[in-house]
Design a protein around this motif. Structure first.
Motif, mmCIF file in Angstrom:
data_model
loop_
_atom_site.group_PDB
_atom_site.id
_atom_site.type_symbol
_atom_site.label_atom_id
_atom_site.label_comp_id
_atom_site.label_asym_id
_atom_site.label_seq_id
_atom_site.Cartn_x
_atom_site.Cartn_y
_atom_site.Cartn_z
ATOM 1 N N TRP A 42 0.973 -0.907 0.068
ATOM 2 C CA TRP A 42 0.275 0.248 0.220
ATOM 3 C C TRP A 42 0.744 1.268 0.511
ATOM 4 C CZ3 TRP A 42 -5.535 0.517 -0.665
ATOM 5 C CH2 TRP A 42 -6.295 -0.474 -0.347
ATOM 6 N N THR A 43 1.076 2.247 -0.895
ATOM 7 C CA THR A 43 1.148 3.463 -0.916
ATOM 8 C C THR A 43 0.039 4.315 -0.302
ATOM 9 O OG1 THR A 43 2.792 2.718 -2.361
ATOM 10 C CG2 THR A 43 2.062 5.361 -2.508
ATOM 11 N N LEU A 44 0.042 5.325 0.493
ATOM 12 C CA LEU A 44 -0.983 6.389 1.056
ATOM 13 C C LEU A 44 -0.073 7.360 -0.078
ATOM 14 C CD1 LEU A 44 -2.475 7.174 2.697
ATOM 15 C CD2 LEU A 44 -1.315 8.142 4.174
ATOM 16 N N LEU A 45 -1.496 7.911 -0.470
ATOM 17 C CA LEU A 45 -1.270 9.685 -1.515
ATOM 18 C C LEU A 45 -1.497 10.602 -1.054
ATOM 19 C CD1 LEU A 45 -2.698 8.247 -4.847
ATOM 20 C CD2 LEU A 45 -0.983 7.969 -4.021
ATOM 21 N N PRO A 46 -0.767 11.830 -1.319
ATOM 22 C CA PRO A 46 -0.996 13.126 -0.623
ATOM 23 C C PRO A 46 -2.471 13.793 -0.408
ATOM 24 C CG PRO A 46 0.143 13.117 -2.228
ATOM 25 C CD PRO A 46 -0.059 11.738 -2.918
ATOM 26 N N ASP A 47 -3.078 13.404 -1.071
ATOM 27 C CA ASP A 47 -4.093 13.673 -1.292
ATOM 28 C C ASP A 47 -5.595 12.621 -0.382
ATOM 29 O OD1 ASP A 47 -4.971 11.270 -2.402
ATOM 30 O OD2 ASP A 47 -6.553 12.076 -4.490
ATOM 31 N N GLY A 48 -4.584 11.904 0.567
ATOM 32 C CA GLY A 48 -5.286 10.873 1.441
ATOM 33 C C GLY A 48 -5.742 9.998 0.358
ATOM 34 N N ALA A 49 -5.957 9.247 -0.698
ATOM 35 C CA ALA A 49 -6.440 8.464 -1.243
ATOM 36 C C ALA A 49 -4.969 7.672 -0.573
ATOM 37 C CB ALA A 49 -6.388 8.837 -2.488
ATOM 38 N N ALA A 50 -5.294 5.999 -2.027
ATOM 39 C CA ALA A 50 -4.251 4.759 -1.051
ATOM 40 C C ALA A 50 -4.224 3.746 -3.028
ATOM 41 C CB ALA A 50 -4.354 4.102 -0.616
ATOM 42 N N LEU A 51 -2.421 3.519 -2.995
ATOM 43 C CA LEU A 51 -2.189 2.618 -3.997
ATOM 44 C C LEU A 51 -2.035 1.061 -3.737
ATOM 45 C CD1 LEU A 51 -2.936 3.672 -6.959
ATOM 46 C CD2 LEU A 51 -0.306 3.926 -6.568
ATOM 47 N N TRP A 52 -2.868 0.084 -3.781
ATOM 48 C CA TRP A 52 -2.137 -0.786 -3.499
ATOM 49 C C TRP A 52 -1.744 -2.307 -4.746
ATOM 50 C CZ3 TRP A 52 -4.201 -5.997 -5.227
ATOM 51 C CH2 TRP A 52 -3.954 -7.131 -4.344
ATOM 52 N N ARG A 53 -0.311 -2.297 -5.275
ATOM 53 C CA ARG A 53 0.129 -3.482 -5.831
ATOM 54 C C ARG A 53 0.560 -4.531 -5.625
ATOM 55 N NH1 ARG A 53 4.008 0.092 -9.916
ATOM 56 N NH2 ARG A 53 5.182 0.330 -7.499
ATOM 57 N N VAL A 54 0.228 -5.384 -6.409
ATOM 58 C CA VAL A 54 1.296 -6.658 -6.504
ATOM 59 C C VAL A 54 1.734 -6.932 -7.842
ATOM 60 C CG1 VAL A 54 -1.303 -8.031 -6.499
ATOM 61 C CG2 VAL A 54 0.667 -8.913 -5.023
ATOM 62 N N LYS A 55 2.765 -7.566 -7.614
ATOM 63 C CA LYS A 55 3.085 -7.838 -8.812
ATOM 64 C C LYS A 55 3.032 -9.707 -8.523
ATOM 65 C CE LYS A 55 7.366 -7.976 -11.817
ATOM 66 N NZ LYS A 55 8.587 -7.528 -12.151
ATOM 67 N N LEU A 56 2.374 -10.509 -9.876
ATOM 68 C CA LEU A 56 2.340 -11.534 -10.542
ATOM 69 C C LEU A 56 3.194 -12.012 -11.541
ATOM 70 C CD1 LEU A 56 -1.627 -11.953 -10.437
ATOM 71 C CD2 LEU A 56 -0.441 -12.153 -8.829
ATOM 72 N N GLU A 57 4.007 -13.179 -10.410
ATOM 73 C CA GLU A 57 5.196 -13.874 -11.642
ATOM 74 C C GLU A 57 5.484 -15.257 -11.696
ATOM 75 O OE1 GLU A 57 10.030 -14.183 -10.893
ATOM 76 O OE2 GLU A 57 9.109 -11.903 -11.735
ATOM 77 N N ALA A 58 4.887 -15.814 -12.862
ATOM 78 C CA ALA A 58 5.695 -17.089 -13.290
ATOM 79 C C ALA A 58 6.229 -17.741 -13.453
ATOM 80 C CB ALA A 58 3.778 -17.620 -13.825
ATOM 81 N N PRO A 59 6.779 -19.076 -13.911
ATOM 82 C CA PRO A 59 7.913 -19.199 -14.670
ATOM 83 C C PRO A 59 7.685 -18.530 -15.738
ATOM 84 C CG PRO A 59 6.721 -21.181 -13.467
ATOM 85 C CD PRO A 59 6.261 -19.931 -13.022
ATOM 86 N N ALA A 60 9.150 -18.793 -16.304
ATOM 87 C CA ALA A 60 9.485 -17.925 -18.002
ATOM 88 C C ALA A 60 8.539 -18.834 -18.950
ATOM 89 C CB ALA A 60 11.035 -18.138 -17.988
ATOM 90 N N ASN A 61 8.123 -19.362 -18.672
ATOM 91 C CA ASN A 61 7.975 -20.051 -20.137
ATOM 92 C C ASN A 61 6.042 -20.521 -20.163
ATOM 93 O OD1 ASN A 61 6.824 -21.544 -18.188
ATOM 94 N ND2 ASN A 61 6.531 -23.966 -19.554
ATOM 95 N N THR A 62 6.053 -18.902 -19.509
ATOM 96 C CA THR A 62 3.789 -18.519 -19.001
ATOM 97 C C THR A 62 4.182 -17.435 -20.395
ATOM 98 O OG1 THR A 62 4.474 -19.417 -17.025
ATOM 99 C CG2 THR A 62 2.682 -18.056 -17.717
ATOM 100 N N LEU A 63 2.781 -17.750 -21.253
ATOM 101 C CA LEU A 63 2.890 -17.053 -21.989
ATOM 102 C C LEU A 63 1.467 -15.660 -21.844
ATOM 103 C CD1 LEU A 63 1.976 -19.529 -25.100
ATOM 104 C CD2 LEU A 63 4.041 -18.948 -24.924
ATOM 105 N N GLY A 64 1.005 -15.666 -20.741
ATOM 106 C CA GLY A 64 0.478 -14.528 -20.381
ATOM 107 C C GLY A 64 -0.796 -15.381 -18.849
ATOM 108 N N LEU A 65 -0.986 -14.541 -18.031
ATOM 109 C CA LEU A 65 -1.418 -14.314 -16.854
ATOM 110 C C LEU A 65 -3.000 -14.286 -16.783
ATOM 111 C CD1 LEU A 65 1.253 -13.127 -14.800
ATOM 112 C CD2 LEU A 65 0.476 -16.224 -14.902
ATOM 113 N N VAL A 66 -3.874 -14.816 -16.159
ATOM 114 C CA VAL A 66 -5.220 -14.116 -15.678
ATOM 115 C C VAL A 66 -5.788 -14.488 -14.001
ATOM 116 C CG1 VAL A 66 -7.938 -14.323 -16.935
ATOM 117 C CG2 VAL A 66 -5.672 -15.151 -17.613
ATOM 118 N N ALA A 67 -6.356 -13.336 -13.731
ATOM 119 C CA ALA A 67 -6.306 -13.179 -12.739
ATOM 120 C C ALA A 67 -7.613 -13.370 -11.966
ATOM 121 C CB ALA A 67 -6.128 -11.654 -11.861
#
Length: 213
Positions: A42-67
């Motif tokens: 989570w990152t708190l922004l100056p205006d009080g909003a917040a940003l959540w980020r997560v990075k998904l990483e699969a093995p190198a031979n993966t062609l694409g990801l669906v969440a």
């Protein structure tokens, strides 16, 4: 951004299954338990909003990801994106328009073996959003992925998908299709989320009995 590393899939076993039962599956499921409270940053922004980020990483031979989400709720003003780390492919924004009673949702397919999911929550809605990813499907079937028409025109240097059919397949927009100019507007591509993975089929939009569109 520290990646959430996903276990790989058995591509040889999947290819054998596809030979026995040919279909349009292009991605296989991998279980996950990723949410706003136990993954990502989570990152708190100056205006009080917040940003959540997560990075998904699969093995190198993966062609694409669906969440795939089993708990999804966007409060007013919130936005969700899923994009490639290089920023060349973005899925979103998704907002409260996508909310549904079941709380289910899907983002992707993002090409490659890594993707970032980003959730913006405005100050007025802090703590109201819900996101839980219970499954991340990994694309392995190159031909089916390209033919799915999900906006992915190139995978590992090969191009396929919409517009790549042979001369023996007349396009609905050619003179041969003039008699079906009304019907063609109802044809759609349906993405299937099944227990055994993600695939696609052709569908048709049908009006309801009130004929109100």
């Amino acid at each position: 951004l520290q990646p959430q590393r996903l276990p790989g899939i058995d591509v040889q076993q999947l290819d054998a299954e596809d030979l026995r039962r040919p279909g349009t599956r292009f991605a296989a499921p991998v279980g996950a338990e990723l949410g706003l409270s136990n993954a990502g940053t989570w990152t708190l922004l100056p205006d009080g909003a917040a940003l959540w980020r997560v990075k998904l990483e699969a093995p190198a031979n993966t062609l694409g990801l669906v969440a795939i989400y089993d708990d999804f709720y966007m409060p007013p003003g919130a936005q969700l994106y899923m994009y490639s780390p290089d920023g060349k492919y973005t899925d979103g924004p998704f907002t409260d328009i996508q909310n549904n009673e079941a709380g289910n949702f899907v983002t992707g397919v993002v090409p490659g073996n890594a993707a970032i999911i980003e959730y913006y929550e405005p100050a007025a809605a802090r703590g109201q959003g819900r996101l839980h990813i219970f499954r991340v499907d990994q694309a392995y079937h190159k031909e089916n992925l390209l033919a799915s028409g999900l906006g992915i025109s190139r995978v590992q240097g090969e191009e396929l998908g919409f517009g790549s059919s042979g001369n023996c397949h007349p396009n609905i927009n050619c003179p041969e299709g003039d008699a079906f100019s009304k019907e063609k507007r109802a044809v759609c591509r349906v993405i299937l989320i099944l227990q055994e993975g993600t695939g696609y089929c052709t569908g048709a939009l049908v009006n309801n009995t009130q004929n109100d569109g």
